[in-house]
Design a protein around this motif. Structure first.
Motif, PDB file in Angstrom:
ATOM      1  N   THR A   1      18.902 -20.290  -5.696  1.00 43.73           N
ATOM      2  CA  THR A   1      19.102 -18.899  -5.277  1.00 43.73           C
ATOM      3  C   THR A   1      20.085 -18.836  -4.109  1.00 43.73           C
ATOM      4  O   THR A   1      21.012 -18.028  -4.103  1.00 43.73           O
ATOM      5  CB  THR A   1      17.757 -18.282  -4.839  1.00 43.73           C
ATOM      6  OG1 THR A   1      16.762 -18.704  -5.749  1.00 43.73           O
ATOM      7  CG2 THR A   1      17.839 -16.786  -4.797  1.00 43.73           C
ATOM      8  N   GLY A   2      19.867 -19.707  -3.124  1.00 41.13           N
ATOM      9  CA  GLY A   2      20.743 -19.733  -1.958  1.00 41.13           C
ATOM     10  C   GLY A   2      22.177 -20.012  -2.345  1.00 41.13           C
ATOM     11  O   GLY A   2      23.104 -19.315  -1.921  1.00 41.13           O
ATOM     12  N   THR A   3      22.361 -21.036  -3.202  1.00 46.12           N
ATOM     13  CA  THR A   3      23.710 -21.376  -3.635  1.00 46.12           C
ATOM     14  C   THR A   3      24.374 -20.196  -4.324  1.00 46.12           C
ATOM     15  O   THR A   3      25.530 -19.863  -4.025  1.00 46.12           O
ATOM     16  CB  THR A   3      23.672 -22.581  -4.600  1.00 46.12           C
ATOM     17  OG1 THR A   3      22.991 -23.645  -3.950  1.00 46.12           O
ATOM     18  CG2 THR A   3      25.056 -23.032  -4.982  1.00 46.12           C
ATOM     19  N   VAL A   4      23.634 -19.545  -5.236  1.00 46.23           N
ATOM     20  CA  VAL A   4      24.236 -18.454  -6.018  1.00 46.23           C
ATOM     21  C   VAL A   4      24.582 -17.274  -5.104  1.00 46.23           C
ATOM     22  O   VAL A   4      25.699 -16.739  -5.168  1.00 46.23           O
ATOM     23  CB  VAL A   4      23.294 -18.012  -7.159  1.00 46.23           C
ATOM     24  CG1 VAL A   4      23.818 -16.755  -7.827  1.00 46.23           C
ATOM     25  CG2 VAL A   4      23.173 -19.127  -8.178  1.00 46.23           C
ATOM     26  N   ILE A   5      23.659 -16.901  -4.219  1.00 52.29           N
ATOM     27  CA  ILE A   5      23.926 -15.743  -3.357  1.00 52.29           C
ATOM     28  C   ILE A   5      25.129 -16.017  -2.450  1.00 52.29           C
ATOM     29  O   ILE A   5      26.081 -15.229  -2.386  1.00 52.29           O
ATOM     30  CB  ILE A   5      22.692 -15.394  -2.498  1.00 52.29           C
ATOM     31  CG1 ILE A   5      21.547 -14.936  -3.389  1.00 52.29           C
ATOM     32  CG2 ILE A   5      23.026 -14.301  -1.483  1.00 52.29           C
ATOM     33  CD1 ILE A   5      20.268 -14.653  -2.641  1.00 52.29           C
ATOM     34  N   ALA A   6      25.100 -17.158  -1.762  1.00 57.46           N
ATOM     35  CA  ALA A   6      26.171 -17.434  -0.797  1.00 57.46           C
ATOM     36  C   ALA A   6      27.513 -17.586  -1.502  1.00 57.46           C
ATOM     37  O   ALA A   6      28.533 -17.063  -1.038  1.00 57.46           O
ATOM     38  CB  ALA A   6      25.838 -18.683  -0.002  1.00 57.46           C
ATOM     39  N   MET A   7      27.528 -18.271  -2.648  1.00 56.57           N
ATOM     40  CA  MET A   7      28.814 -18.473  -3.320  1.00 56.57           C
ATOM     41  C   MET A   7      29.335 -17.188  -3.937  1.00 56.57           C
ATOM     42  O   MET A   7      30.550 -16.963  -3.987  1.00 56.57           O
ATOM     43  CB  MET A   7      28.708 -19.577  -4.371  1.00 56.57           C
ATOM     44  CG  MET A   7      28.728 -20.950  -3.733  1.00 56.57           C
ATOM     45  SD  MET A   7      28.596 -22.280  -4.910  1.00 56.57           S
ATOM     46  CE  MET A   7      30.092 -22.084  -5.847  1.00 56.57           C
ATOM     47  N   THR A   8      28.440 -16.335  -4.410  1.00 59.01           N
ATOM     48  CA  THR A   8      28.886 -15.043  -4.931  1.00 59.01           C
ATOM     49  C   THR A   8      29.603 -14.268  -3.825  1.00 59.01           C
ATOM     50  O   THR A   8      30.677 -13.703  -4.029  1.00 59.01           O
ATOM     51  CB  THR A   8      27.685 -14.226  -5.450  1.00 59.01           C
ATOM     52  OG1 THR A   8      27.027 -14.980  -6.454  1.00 59.01           O
ATOM     53  CG2 THR A   8      28.133 -12.905  -6.009  1.00 59.01           C
TER      54      THR A   8
ATOM     55  N   THR B   1      29.287 -25.115   0.551  1.00 63.27           N
ATOM     56  CA  THR B   1      28.162 -24.187   0.509  1.00 63.27           C
ATOM     57  C   THR B   1      26.934 -24.795  -0.177  1.00 63.27           C
ATOM     58  O   THR B   1      25.846 -24.739   0.386  1.00 63.27           O
ATOM     59  CB  THR B   1      28.600 -22.879  -0.168  1.00 63.27           C
ATOM     60  OG1 THR B   1      29.789 -22.434   0.479  1.00 63.27           O
ATOM     61  CG2 THR B   1      27.549 -21.830  -0.043  1.00 63.27           C
ATOM     62  N   PRO B   2      27.082 -25.408  -1.371  1.00 63.95           N
ATOM     63  CA  PRO B   2      25.892 -26.034  -1.962  1.00 63.95           C
ATOM     64  C   PRO B   2      25.307 -27.122  -1.064  1.00 63.95           C
ATOM     65  O   PRO B   2      24.087 -27.260  -0.986  1.00 63.95           O
ATOM     66  CB  PRO B   2      26.412 -26.646  -3.265  1.00 63.95           C
ATOM     67  CG  PRO B   2      27.681 -25.987  -3.546  1.00 63.95           C
ATOM     68  CD  PRO B   2      28.242 -25.499  -2.270  1.00 63.95           C
ATOM     69  N   ALA B   3      26.177 -27.860  -0.366  1.00 66.20           N
ATOM     70  CA  ALA B   3      25.663 -28.933   0.479  1.00 66.20           C
ATOM     71  C   ALA B   3      24.804 -28.374   1.603  1.00 66.20           C
ATOM     72  O   ALA B   3      23.822 -28.993   2.005  1.00 66.20           O
ATOM     73  CB  ALA B   3      26.816 -29.753   1.054  1.00 66.20           C
ATOM     74  N   LEU B   4      25.164 -27.187   2.104  1.00 67.02           N
ATOM     75  CA  LEU B   4      24.430 -26.657   3.249  1.00 67.02           C
ATOM     76  C   LEU B   4      23.244 -25.792   2.854  1.00 67.02           C
ATOM     77  O   LEU B   4      22.204 -25.843   3.501  1.00 67.02           O
ATOM     78  CB  LEU B   4      25.377 -25.855   4.155  1.00 67.02           C
ATOM     79  CG  LEU B   4      26.424 -26.685   4.890  1.00 67.02           C
ATOM     80  CD1 LEU B   4      27.363 -25.788   5.664  1.00 67.02           C
ATOM     81  CD2 LEU B   4      25.759 -27.666   5.843  1.00 67.02           C
ATOM     82  N   VAL B   5      23.384 -24.971   1.813  1.00 63.87           N
ATOM     83  CA  VAL B   5      22.274 -24.082   1.467  1.00 63.87           C
ATOM     84  C   VAL B   5      21.617 -24.457   0.143  1.00 63.87           C
ATOM     85  O   VAL B   5      20.636 -23.828  -0.243  1.00 63.87           O
ATOM     86  CB  VAL B   5      22.710 -22.590   1.401  1.00 63.87           C
ATOM     87  CG1 VAL B   5      23.241 -22.119   2.720  1.00 63.87           C
ATOM     88  CG2 VAL B   5      23.720 -22.361   0.312  1.00 63.87           C
ATOM     89  N   GLY B   6      22.122 -25.481  -0.536  1.00 67.66           N
ATOM     90  CA  GLY B   6      21.661 -25.758  -1.895  1.00 67.66           C
ATOM     91  C   GLY B   6      20.343 -26.485  -1.999  1.00 67.66           C
ATOM     92  O   GLY B   6      19.670 -26.409  -3.010  1.00 67.66           O
ATOM     93  N   GLY B   7      19.958 -27.219  -0.958  1.00 68.58           N
ATOM     94  CA  GLY B   7      18.733 -28.005  -1.073  1.00 68.58           C
ATOM     95  C   GLY B   7      18.870 -29.038  -2.169  1.00 68.58           C
ATOM     96  O   GLY B   7      19.966 -29.549  -2.425  1.00 68.58           O
ATOM     97  N   ALA B   8      17.748 -29.348  -2.858  1.00 67.00           N
ATOM     98  CA  ALA B   8      17.789 -30.400  -3.870  1.00 67.00           C
ATOM     99  C   ALA B   8      18.329 -29.888  -5.197  1.00 67.00           C
ATOM    100  O   ALA B   8      19.186 -30.520  -5.809  1.00 67.00           O
ATOM    101  CB  ALA B   8      16.405 -30.998  -4.062  1.00 67.00           C
TER     102      ALA B   8
END
Lengths: 430, 306
Positions: A298-305, A371-378
């Motif tokens: 969710t974090g990855t999708v929101i931030a990257m969008t 962005t995935p590295a920072l907010v993506g988690g596992a």
């Protein structure tokens, strides 16, 4: 030219040269002048960008971990595992190793011990067959106490030295050039007899990750489209004075540091963050059931969008702006409802913009790292993050290079498509 | 986009819904950037608005995180703030060092990218340029190729040529950042050259100006706005770049993004938000500059704002 001039008379310039030649010469000079202007930059890019990437591609098929030892300080290169590789040359794949093979192995491990490189050679085998590295380091400690027959001496050391998959792995690694890292990057491995098979179900990670990367990128592209279309339409239909002001709201995120935007999303999405606090404060959410919106997909999708949204808005805007509003008005006056007029008249005219934006966003999303590295988690990691993992943590550089090459291949294909459909010249920045 | 008088009720409802949706999307775009600004003045080490902040209680706000930016890494942050304190800050504070490094790297990579990029854009926008499409595709590719691939390639390349032994500090990072900035320079400068009237250069040549003089007196003034905004793009690219620095930068080559990256991954504190606020303000200034330049360029070239 008058009709009367003789057709065989050659046109000449003022100083008597044939016009055709003079023109060709002038054109050649003009071409050369244009090329000379571009040349320094082209050379620069070839040297600092194309060549390094070419070298990386080379590294994905070449690994000298089991063939050459390079001294870190002096740079001296010493061939290793020479006797074993001769035995491999003399005996076809699948031959059960005999005493000669074990003698060669013992001598080579002795040489490894003197170079202190048993660990790195073992690591190379470890890439192909998990758990092999310790066999080599153990043998390197004991090789000088071994006595003939060496086959039994190795069996005494560890039963695994009899394993056919270990010998197959050593045979593979004994040549510097290999496609094994590509096989590994696509979840394939080699059997004891050298045939290619799928790896165990629970060890299949790469294909899953490629699929996830594609899926998330498509999702993000779709989300940016959904969000960009209305505001691009609004910007395109407002008078220029107003739309220029609103455009700033699109361009400011574009100019703001990527890390700042990612940090902002971390602040907003944390379980003790602004969004959760606001929802608890308003009473939508109970304090103990705060939403986990970060360190997952969710974090990855929101931030990257959010980050990629301007790349969708700008191409859409530049296609929508010149659309003549009288087409829609004509459709309405001919009896179309506003929905029909939009669907049949307006929307088809914006398709080129959608294509350009979607392709650009997708290309950028597939290779995203920060962005995935920072907010993506596992589970919000993309393929780029795995490349970084192999570069920095597991140090399996050839596998990292193979994964990078696969990603690069996909990106270049999309880039070519973008150039064909949209044209790189039409790339605009605000 | 005014609503026509004859619109029926459904259309009216839809029109206002549409405006609300657009407002929400604009809010989604801009709110995450603005939210860090008040939060960076939080007196508590939290990443959310405290009770006091919501009540606009002055004790809920403080500039302590900005102060931390100056003191973090100092040898003696507690002594009175005289000139020796300031020189300690200037020489030792981590964020100040990172800022210096970022500016050095950004400056040299921008010069390199803008110089090479502008000259190449001049060549590329000539109609007689051979192989234009392929060359353009190569020159733009650093923007398209994922940064992790570029960083990986550069890591191998620099270690194979031993660039750290050449004794030129920041060289690897500067070259890499110049490469990453070049596509932006090419795009902006070629955009200003679209519709450039080539008879102007021919006129200059026929009046006896040599190519260099033609360039500086005729072309340069016309494309200067594009060159400057391309340069700003290149500078921002370098100023914001973290992955290549992480992969190829030396240990002492800490830049602002790298310091932020470490801060976010290890000991995230609201100090990060104060850095973020400063960066947001810088980007607002840059955006304003680029907008002004773009308008100036359009006026100069006689292109009505399209």
């Amino acid at each position: 030219m008058s009709e009367t001039s003789a057709s065989d008379e050659i046109l000449t310039t003022a100083d008597g040269k044939p016009l055709k030649e003079a023109l060709a010469k002038a054109q050649f000079f003009a071409k050369r002048r244009a090329f000379i202007l571009v040349l320094p930059l082209l050379a620069f890019i070839l040297l600092t960008f194309v060549m390094p990437i070419g070298q990386m591609l080379h590294r994905s098929v070449k690994n000298e971990g089991f063939t050459v030892h390079t001294d870190v300080t002096t740079g001296v290169r010493t061939p290793i595992m020479t006797e074993l590789s001769i035995w491999f040359d003399q005996n076809p794949s699948g031959t059960v190793p005999d005493e000669a093979a074990y003698t060669a192995l013992r001598n080579d491990i002795g040489a490894l011990d003197e170079l202190r490189s048993a660990g790195s050679a073992g690591t190379r085998i470890n890439y192909l067959r998990a758990g092999s590295r310790s066999l080599f380091t153990k043998a390197a400690r004991k090789w000088d106490k071994m006595e003939a027959p060496y086959q039994d001496a190795f069996y005494d050391l560890d039963d695994e030295w009899a394993d056919a998959t270990l010998w197959a792995a050593m045979r593979q690694a004994s040549s510097s050039y290999t496609f094994d890292f590509y096989l590994a990057a696509m979840d394939y491995t080699r059997d004891g007899d050298g045939s290619v098979t799928k790896v165990n179900e629970n060890r299949q990670v790469y294909i899953k990750l490629f699929v996830r990367t594609l899926f998330l990128s498509l999702l993000i592209t779709f989300m940016t489209f959904i969000l960009a279309y209305p505001i691009a339409h609004l910007l395109a239909t407002l008078p220029l004075r107003h739309s220029n002001i609103l455009m700033i709201l699109v361009l400011l995120p574009f100019w703001t540091s990527l890390l700042v935007r990612t940090t902002s999303w971390m602040v907003l999405l944390q379980s003790q963050g602004v969004v959760n606090d606001a929802m608890v404060g308003v009473g939508i959410l109970a304090d103990e059931s705060r939403l986990q919106m970060m360190y997952n997909q969710t974090g990855t999708v929101i931030a990257m969008t959010h980050i990629l949204l301007p790349f969708m808005v700008l191409p859409l805007y530049s296609v929508m702006r010149p659309i003549n509003p009288s087409y829609v008005r004509a459709a309405r006056s001919l009896g179309a409802t506003s929905w029909t007029a939009f669907r049949r008249i307006y929307f088809p005219q914006t398709v080129p913009g959608i294509g350009a934006g979607a392709l650009l966003v997708f290309i950028l999303a597939v290779g995203y790292y920060i962005t995935p590295a920072l907010v993506g988690g596992a589970d919000g990691q993309l393929i780029s993050n795995l490349i970084a993992f192999h570069m920095q943590k597991s140090l399996n550089w050839s596998l990292a290079a193979a994964l990078a090459s696969l990603l690069l291949g996909g990106i270049l294909l999309l880039y070519w498509l973008y150039d064909r459909l949209v044209g790189i010249d039409n790339l605009k920045l605000g | 986009m005014a609503l026509p008088k004859h619109a029926d009720r459904l259309e009216r409802v839809w029109h206002y819904t549409y405006l609300v949706i657009c407002t929400l999307i604009f809010l989604f775009l801009i709110a995450p950037i603005l939210v860090v600004i008040p939060l960076s003045f939080n007196a508590e080490p939290y990443f959310t608005f405290t009770e006091k902040m919501l009540k606009f209680d002055p004790t809920g706000f403080s500039a302590r995180w900005y102060d931390l930016l100056l003191t973090f890494g100092m040898q003696a942050p507690e002594v009175p703030r005289d000139s020796s304190w300031w020189s300690d800050t200037w020489n030792n504070a981590h964020w100040i060092q990172a800022t210096k490094n970022s500016i050095i790297v950004g400056f040299f990579s921008t010069i390199l990218a803008t110089g090479l990029g502008t000259v190449a854009a001049l060549g590329l926008s000539r109609p007689e340029m051979p192989g234009r499409r392929v060359i353009m595709a190569i020159l733009i590719s650093p923007m398209i190729v994922p940064i992790i691939i570029t960083a990986t390639g550069l890591f191998f390349f620099y270690s194979s040529v031993g660039i750290q032994n050449w004794g030129i500090p920041y060289l690897g990072v500067v070259l890499a950042h110049a490469t990453l900035g070049i596509p932006f320079v090419i795009i902006t400068v070629t955009a200003t050259l679209v519709g450039f009237d080539h008879s102007l250069t021919r006129a200059a040549a026929s009046l006896g100006a040599n190519p260099a003089r033609t360039f500086f007196k005729v072309q340069m003034p016309l494309i200067l706005p594009g060159v400057i905004s391309g340069g700003l793009f290149a500078f921002v690219t370098s100023f914001d770049e973290v992955v290549v620095v992480l992969f190829v930068g030396g240990l002492d080559e800490q830049t602002i993004p790298r310091q932020m990256w470490n801060g976010i991954r290890e000991q995230i504190s609201p100090a990060i938000l104060s850095v973020a606020t400063i960066l947001v303000i810088i980007s607002i200034l840059l955006l304003a500059t680029v907008e002004l330049l773009r308008r100036r360029s359009e006026r100069l070239r006689g292109v009505s704002p399209a």
